[in-house]
Motif scaffolding. Sequence first.
Motif, short mmCIF file in Angstrom:
data_model
loop_
_atom_site.label_atom_id
_atom_site.label_comp_id
_atom_site.label_asym_id
_atom_site.label_seq_id
_atom_site.Cartn_x
_atom_site.Cartn_y
_atom_site.Cartn_z
N GLY A 93 32.41 37.98 68.59
CA GLY A 93 31.11 37.63 68.02
C GLY A 93 31.02 36.16 67.67
N LEU A 94 32.13 35.60 67.18
CA LEU A 94 32.15 34.18 66.83
C LEU A 94 31.94 33.31 68.06
CD1 LEU A 94 32.60 32.40 64.31
CD2 LEU A 94 35.02 32.32 64.90
N LEU A 95 32.64 33.64 69.15
CA LEU A 95 32.46 32.91 70.40
C LEU A 95 31.07 33.14 70.98
CD1 LEU A 95 35.97 33.63 71.95
CD2 LEU A 95 35.14 31.41 71.21
N GLY A 96 30.60 34.38 70.86
CA GLY A 96 29.26 34.70 71.36
C GLY A 96 28.18 33.93 70.64
N ALA A 97 28.35 33.75 69.32
CA ALA A 97 27.37 33.00 68.55
C ALA A 97 27.31 31.55 69.00
CB ALA A 97 27.72 33.07 67.06
N ALA A 98 28.47 30.97 69.32
CA ALA A 98 28.50 29.58 69.79
C ALA A 98 27.81 29.44 71.13
CB ALA A 98 29.95 29.11 69.89
N LEU A 99 28.00 30.43 72.00
CA LEU A 99 27.46 30.35 73.36
C LEU A 99 26.04 30.91 73.48
CD1 LEU A 99 30.68 31.46 75.27
CD2 LEU A 99 29.57 29.23 75.47
N GLN A 100 25.52 31.45 72.40
CA GLN A 100 24.19 32.07 72.44
C GLN A 100 23.10 31.13 72.93
OE1 GLN A 100 23.31 34.68 69.11
NE2 GLN A 100 21.21 33.94 69.04
N PRO A 101 23.06 29.86 72.52
CA PRO A 101 22.00 28.96 73.01
C PRO A 101 22.03 28.75 74.52
CG PRO A 101 23.05 28.04 71.05
CD PRO A 101 23.89 29.20 71.49
N ALA A 102 23.16 29.02 75.15
CA ALA A 102 23.29 28.81 76.59
C ALA A 102 22.72 29.96 77.41
CB ALA A 102 24.75 28.59 76.97
N GLY A 103 22.24 31.01 76.74
CA GLY A 103 21.59 32.12 77.44
C GLY A 103 22.51 32.85 78.40
N GLY A 104 22.02 33.08 79.62
CA GLY A 104 22.79 33.82 80.62
C GLY A 104 24.10 33.13 80.99
#
Length: 506
Positions: free
Chosen positions: A317-328
């Motif tokens: 989740g922590l890594l996902g939160a960082a990459l969230q702005p990058a979309g797909g």
Amino acid sequence: MVYQGARGSLARHVSLSLKSIRLLTPPQLWKIVDRLDGVESRGIERVLPNERNHTQRLSDCMWMWLAANTTTATFALGTLGASVFDLGFRPTVLTIIFFNLLSTIPVAYFSTFGPKLGLRQLTLSRFSFSLYFPNCIPIILNVIACVGWSTINCITGALTLRAVSEGNQTRIPSAAAIVIIAVLTLVPSFIGYRYVHAYERYSWIPMAIIFFIVLGLSAKYFDAGSWGDASSNVTAASVLSFGSAVVGFGLGWSSLAADYTVNFPEDVSSIRVFIWTYVGLNVPLILLETFGAAMMTTLNSSAPRFAERYAKDSIGGLLGAALQPAGGFGQFCLVVLAFGIVANNIPNMYSLALTTQALHPWLQAIPRPFICIIGTIVYIILAVVGVDHFESWLDTLLVLLSYWLAIYCTIVIEEHLIFRRGKWANYDPDGIADWRTLPVGIAAFVALGAGVAGFVLGMSQVWYVGVLAKKVQPKFGGDIGFELAAAFSGIVYPIARYIEKKKFGR
């Protein structure tokens, strides 16, 4: 065939007939291995100088460990400083640097044994621990460590992969993610040494790129004041306890080290092997653990998604939160990070088979690739069961590893430097299966017992706090288990070994 020569050699050394070994092993297994082109059938038998792969690159010593540690598991370790030990950023980073530089010395040192002796790590330890007992103790512990690490790594990858489907109605089941990662791990470890090195030589590159992307997207949310904040709750106990976890990760490779250098020429420079290995270990360990510590400072940032997704999916989740702005594209990066854990699991599975074979000749009669399959099935089951207990399992495993490996490394190093005088001529690698030329093992067993007494006195776990650990921090304890384990065994072994040699002459 390689396996025919190996089994014949085994029979000569341990007084088992070839007929007996064939009765122990279904012949169909060897036929299957023989038909699989390119699959390594060699087990723990010594790699003779004229059998070495002289085209192997010395830089593989670095790429091997660079790839194995450029994973989300290393990143996850850095997060424990805040999540488990309540440390601020500065003490976490200083602990990471110091304990990594210390704990990786034995790993790099043992890597130099492989070219000189042509023996795998838990086989060459017979020169200290004897043929069967007490050498079976580090062997069994290393089997547990290999399976345990593979389990933890699979859970880390599954949590990361599960974070890919965040926000979707259908989330990727953890069990499915674990099975996929395990199967991908099995392929290189099943095929053997050459493919393990080939995979590790390049697999770190996409992982490093993605971690840099994560850094670029999340750096602005780091708490810039954390480095200067010494934090009032920092104690010697918390630093030492986190340090034990760091040691358990880095030192964990020491029981596998020589497995990956046995094909280098005998005359290769030991200094160069040491340096390449030491650099390959510390670059990813220090950088990624520090990055994990930095990412924990985002939980109190102005972006609530970090804390929310960390609470839901932990490291993934922590890594996902960082990459969230990058979309797909961010989701694609998460998938790569999840599967990147394969590089960390491969040496565990490959060495698991070699370690298992070292336990007894009957197990040596089982083809190495099939032991990899059995180990994979076991850790899949454990990972599925333990997926919701990640942080507690990780911390406990890391600290327990630091205890026994401190004892193991101390004994093997003292045997080499004191009683073999650091000279390879004082070893008989061809007699590695002849109990009449190996140490009796009494000294190693006594030193093991002393080391166990040391870590029991110094350990600090939720379920037990040692007497001396309470001296560091009376209320919660401060873990000094690995330090005392190394000290106690280091004092006892030279004395006991001197008496053993005087009595038995070997």
